[in-house]
Enzyme design. Structure first.
Site, short mmCIF file in Angstrom:
data_model
loop_
_atom_site.label_atom_id
_atom_site.label_comp_id
_atom_site.label_asym_id
_atom_site.label_seq_id
_atom_site.Cartn_x
_atom_site.Cartn_y
_atom_site.Cartn_z
N TYR A 106 10.06 -16.97 -5.52
CA TYR A 106 9.11 -16.17 -5.46
C TYR A 106 7.98 -16.76 -4.85
O TYR A 106 8.09 -17.58 -4.03
CB TYR A 106 8.96 -15.31 -6.77
CG TYR A 106 8.38 -14.00 -6.39
CD1 TYR A 106 9.23 -12.92 -5.49
CD2 TYR A 106 7.11 -13.35 -6.79
CE1 TYR A 106 8.52 -11.69 -5.26
CE2 TYR A 106 6.52 -12.23 -6.46
CZ TYR A 106 7.28 -11.34 -5.65
OH TYR A 106 6.68 -10.19 -5.21
N ARG A 158 3.71 -4.85 4.53
CA ARG A 158 2.55 -5.64 4.31
C ARG A 158 3.29 -6.41 3.17
O ARG A 158 3.09 -6.40 2.11
CB ARG A 158 1.66 -4.72 3.35
CG ARG A 158 0.26 -5.26 3.38
CD ARG A 158 -0.07 -6.43 2.18
NE ARG A 158 0.03 -5.81 0.97
CZ ARG A 158 0.82 -6.31 -0.21
NH1 ARG A 158 1.75 -7.24 -0.08
NH2 ARG A 158 0.70 -5.61 -1.41
N LYS A 176 12.47 -10.24 -5.91
CA LYS A 176 11.85 -9.54 -7.32
C LYS A 176 13.07 -9.28 -8.16
O LYS A 176 12.93 -9.33 -9.28
CB LYS A 176 11.30 -8.08 -6.69
CG LYS A 176 9.73 -8.39 -6.22
CD LYS A 176 8.95 -7.20 -6.69
CE LYS A 176 7.50 -8.05 -7.43
NZ LYS A 176 6.43 -7.37 -6.97
N GLU A 247 7.89 -1.59 -2.91
CA GLU A 247 7.42 -3.03 -2.70
C GLU A 247 6.82 -3.18 -1.36
O GLU A 247 7.46 -3.05 -0.51
CB GLU A 247 8.37 -3.92 -3.17
CG GLU A 247 8.26 -5.29 -3.21
CD GLU A 247 7.24 -5.93 -4.30
OE1 GLU A 247 7.52 -5.02 -5.12
OE2 GLU A 247 6.59 -6.67 -4.08
N ASP A 248 5.56 -3.95 -1.38
CA ASP A 248 5.20 -4.19 -0.07
C ASP A 248 4.96 -3.19 1.05
O ASP A 248 5.13 -3.38 2.00
CB ASP A 248 5.66 -5.41 0.37
CG ASP A 248 5.08 -6.78 -0.60
OD1 ASP A 248 4.31 -6.54 -1.59
OD2 ASP A 248 5.39 -7.97 -0.43
N ASP A 270 4.68 -1.48 -7.56
CA ASP A 270 4.28 -2.79 -8.23
C ASP A 270 3.11 -3.28 -7.96
O ASP A 270 2.14 -3.75 -8.63
CB ASP A 270 5.39 -3.64 -8.21
CG ASP A 270 5.11 -4.93 -9.19
OD1 ASP A 270 4.94 -4.77 -10.26
OD2 ASP A 270 5.15 -6.08 -8.61
N ASP A 271 2.98 -3.16 -6.31
CA ASP A 271 1.49 -3.78 -5.91
C ASP A 271 0.53 -3.03 -6.62
O ASP A 271 -0.72 -3.60 -6.89
CB ASP A 271 1.70 -3.80 -4.38
CG ASP A 271 2.76 -4.13 -3.87
OD1 ASP A 271 2.99 -5.43 -4.08
OD2 ASP A 271 3.65 -3.51 -3.11
N ASN A 410 -2.02 -13.67 -2.81
CA ASN A 410 -0.74 -14.61 -2.31
C ASN A 410 -0.76 -14.57 -0.76
O ASN A 410 -1.25 -13.72 -0.26
CB ASN A 410 0.32 -13.95 -2.91
CG ASN A 410 0.45 -14.07 -4.48
OD1 ASN A 410 0.11 -15.35 -4.86
ND2 ASN A 410 0.69 -13.08 -5.23
P1 NAD Z 1 -3.89 -4.35 1.05
O1 NAD Z 1 -3.67 -4.48 2.39
O2 NAD Z 1 -3.75 -3.02 0.46
O3 NAD Z 1 -5.76 -4.43 0.84
C1 NAD Z 1 -6.42 -5.32 1.32
C2 NAD Z 1 -7.84 -5.24 1.44
O4 NAD Z 1 -8.68 -6.27 1.47
C3 NAD Z 1 -8.01 -4.11 2.22
O5 NAD Z 1 -8.98 -3.23 1.74
C4 NAD Z 1 -8.87 -4.73 3.29
O6 NAD Z 1 -9.85 -3.80 3.73
C5 NAD Z 1 -9.61 -5.77 2.23
N1 NAD Z 1 -10.33 -6.83 3.32
C6 NAD Z 1 -9.56 -7.44 4.39
N2 NAD Z 1 -10.26 -8.29 4.72
C7 NAD Z 1 -11.48 -8.54 3.98
C8 NAD Z 1 -12.41 -9.22 3.88
N3 NAD Z 1 -12.81 -10.17 4.90
N4 NAD Z 1 -13.65 -9.06 2.96
C9 NAD Z 1 -13.24 -8.07 2.06
N5 NAD Z 1 -12.15 -7.37 2.16
C10 NAD Z 1 -11.26 -7.69 3.06
O7 NAD Z 1 -3.41 -5.39 0.14
P2 NAD Z 1 -3.21 -5.34 -1.35
O8 NAD Z 1 -1.66 -4.84 -1.85
O9 NAD Z 1 -4.11 -4.92 -2.17
O10 NAD Z 1 -2.67 -7.07 -1.73
C11 NAD Z 1 -4.11 -8.04 -1.49
C12 NAD Z 1 -3.82 -9.31 -1.87
O11 NAD Z 1 -3.45 -9.39 -3.23
C13 NAD Z 1 -2.39 -9.71 -1.30
O12 NAD Z 1 -2.67 -11.24 -0.83
C14 NAD Z 1 -1.34 -9.73 -2.22
O13 NAD Z 1 -0.41 -10.76 -1.92
C15 NAD Z 1 -2.27 -9.90 -3.50
N6 NAD Z 1 -1.67 -9.42 -4.52
C16 NAD Z 1 -1.57 -10.30 -5.88
C17 NAD Z 1 -0.98 -9.83 -6.66
C18 NAD Z 1 -0.26 -10.77 -8.05
O14 NAD Z 1 0.23 -10.51 -8.75
N7 NAD Z 1 -1.36 -11.75 -8.21
C19 NAD Z 1 -0.22 -8.61 -6.97
C20 NAD Z 1 -0.62 -7.67 -5.83
C21 NAD Z 1 -1.10 -8.24 -4.56
#
Ligand code: NAD
Length: 549
Positions: A106, A158, A176, A247-248, A270-271, A410
């Site tokens: 993962y 995504r 997953k 997912e994603d 899940d996201d 991530n």
């Molecule tokens: P998403 O695409 O829905 O959201 C990303 C957000 O970041 C958008 O609102 C965008 O406007 C904003 N953004 C982009 N560039 C930016 C900048 N320079 N400054 C401020 N904001 C900015 O994606 P998501 O599903 O919300 O996921 C975001 C991240 O979180 C990914 O890396 C994902 O892997 C990670 N994530 C981690 C976990 C975990 O368990 N740790 C879980 C879910 C998502």
């Protein structure tokens, strides 16, 4: 070939599975682990070298070879090949070495594996349903030979923080579902990964000679929605009661699909929801250290997408449970996106950001926003690496005795800061959680053990609880129960070393407890099938798949 899942979650070999076909069926194959008796009974004599190896010895051999592999992608490929050859052995290795193996199957390695998916492709796993399959999705689903109870589906738009990877995103549902089996004991035979290939807007991929997906731009609008609808309807008909995890998906689809289906089908995202629960659990743990209440915190999110608004929504529910009104609770959650602080009156805000668009002058810079709002916690979910700069971290440490810093993006390349940076620039005062794994950090003779705020603590248990109770729906109350349960399982020892989550090797115990809490909600709300068992936890534990021969 016929297989069935026994009461204790093992795959039974039925009379019709014999000989070479048996060795080629990953759900039934034990390789050199077949005993003398089995070799005679199943027509395997001569098809295997004479020495019988126990599953323990086989697992040791796998690990020795794995540790010799030159890099993580090679390890991923080797594990994938084992998964395709002998599932019991694969899951034994994963389950018993989850700390070492999860980062390979993962995040973060799975991100790289998705980027290289077509190049390292060996054998298909799961179902690939494309936009060309409109009108015949039920037929495709009928080609799947096992009774699925759990589907993880993506359209690859995504993938982690890596953007549109099209059909290459299949690595994520596969990974997953491996975690569902390893971490929560959902039988692998009940798990179905699905890629809904609607094309990709990633031009580089479309030009890649080894790309596995449709070489066309993404289908959008009504045609896209019709494809999703056909899939959901057909999946629920083919596999009655099936749990479907989105997912994603990119956030313009993710929120819409969740809202469209969550009250009429057994689905979750899940996201949005899993991430929310894991982050909330981390906050509860941090508050056990600081002694504060959640309803007294101010949270500033870097990112305003699925993860950020998912977390903020659940935090709002939890703050309301502590007595705040909805407006008061929302006012304590602020978002920063790529255009700066999300404020009232800003043009072009999407619907999911609106509840967090508060009265404030525009602020374009994150540090300025921290100085203005004085958050007690910053939560990084923007998928932009290095954004928790030394200045950000030092400012948080100026304002707070113990700043809460969650760098959840991530894969590792997208992390807002490393564990070392978080501790160093806050003089060891940060209460830190990360999206990717980091080694312990020693600072002024104190060793901090950062743990991953990864939704892999949540979704396996939620899935198990929903399946075990036969729940018709997946509700926010279940995610709240999951977060509370996870936080309670963090020990005083964990907190002493700065760990906001339990040790990963405890994941099966953690998942069983989360499943019991989720199932309890299902029974209480009349969503479950049948009568609630007297001892829910024991009932759930008894259903868990234990990889063995
Ligand atoms: P998403 O695409 O829905 O959201 C990303 C957000 O970041 C958008 O609102 C965008 O406007 C904003 N953004 C982009 N560039 C930016 C900048 N320079 N400054 C401020 N904001 C900015 O994606 P998501 O599903 O919300 O996921 C975001 C991240 O979180 C990914 O890396 C994902 O892997 C990670 N994530 C981690 C976990 C975990 O368990 N740790 C879980 C879910 C998502």
């Amino acid at each position: 070939m016929k297989t069935r899942v026994t009461a204790r979650g093992r795959t039974a070999i039925t009379k019709s599975s014999r000989g070479i076909a048996l060795l080629r069926d990953p759900l039934l194959n034990h390789g050199t682990g077949f005993t003398e008796k089995e070799r005679d009974a199943l027509g395997l004599r001569g098809l295997l070298p004479p020495t019988v190896l126990s599953i323990k010895a086989q697992a040791e051999r796998v690990l020795t070879n794995l540790r010799r592999a030159p890099d993580d992608l090679d390890k991923y490929v080797a594990l994938n090949a084992l998964h395709d050859r002998n599932e019991a052995l694969f899951f034994k290795v994963v389950t018993e070495n989850i700390d070492e193996i999860q980062p390979i199957i993962y995040t973060p390695t799975v991100g790289l594996a998705c980027q290289r998916f077509g190049h390292i492709f060996q054998r298909p796993r799961g179902l690939f349903i494309s936009a060309n399959d409109r009108g015949r999705i039920a037929k495709l689903l009928a080609n799947w030979p096992y009774p699925a109870k759990l589907i993880v589906v993506t359209d690859g738009e995504r993938i982690l923080g890596l953007g549109d990877l099209g059909a290459n995103g299949m690595g994520i549902p596969v990974g997953k579902l491996s975690l569902y089996a390893a971490c929560a004991g959902i039988h692998p035979q009940q798990c179905l990964p699905v890629m809904l290939d609607v094309g990709t807007n990633n031009e580089e991929l479309r030009k890649d000679p080894y790309y596995v997906g449709l070489r066309r731009k993404r289908v959008t609008g009504a045609a896209y929605d019709a494809l999703i609808d056909e899939f959901i309807t057909a999946a629920r008909k083919t596999f009655p009661g099936v749990l479907i995890q989105f997912e994603d998906f990119a956030n313009h689809s993710a929120f819409r699909l969740l809202h469209k289906y969550r009250d009429r089908a057994c689905v979750f995202n899940d996201d949005i929801q899993g991430t929310a629960a894991v982050a909330l659990a981390g906050l509860f743990s941090a508050l056990r250290i600081t002694g504060g209440k959640l309803s007294e915190q101010t949270l500033l999110f870097l990112g305003a997408g699925e993860a950020a608004t998912g977390i903020a929504d659940l935090v709002v529910s939890a703050m309301m449970a502590e007595g705040l009104s909805e407006a008061e609770a929302r006012q304590r959650n602020w978002l920063v996106d790529s255009r700066g602080l999300v404020v009232k009156g800003r043009q072009g805000l999407t619907a999911h950001k609106l509840p967090y668009a508060h009265e404030h002058a525009p602020v374009s810079n994150f540090v300025t926003a921290i100085r203005a709002l004085k958050p007690t916690a910053i939560i990084g979910v923007a998928a932009v690496g290095g954004t928790f700069t030394p200045e950000v971290l030092k400012t948080m440490a100026e304002i707070n005795k113990q700043p809460i810093v969650f760098a959840l993006s991530n894969p590792t390349s997208k992390a807002e800061c490393s564990a070392e940076e978080a501790y160093c620039y806050t003089e060891g005062r940060a209460l830190f959680a990360c999206g990717s794994p980091y080694d312990p950090v020693t600072l002024n003779a104190k060793t901090f053990v950062p743990r991953q705020g990864n939704n892999s603590y949540i979704f396996p248990g939620v899935g198990l609880g929903v399946i075990a109770s036969g729940s018709k729906l997946v509700t926010d109350e279940m995610f709240m129960a999951a977060a509370q349960t996870l936080a309670k399982l963090v020990t005083a020892e964990d907190l002493k070393q700065g760990s906001l989550y339990p040790a990963l090797p405890r994941i099966r115990e953690v998942s069983a407890h989360i499943a019991a809490a989720v199932a309890k909600v299902a029974y209480q709300r009349g969503l479950a099938k049948g009568k609630q068992p007297k001892n829910l936890l024991a009932h759930i534990k008894a259903q868990m798949y234990n990889p063995n021969y």
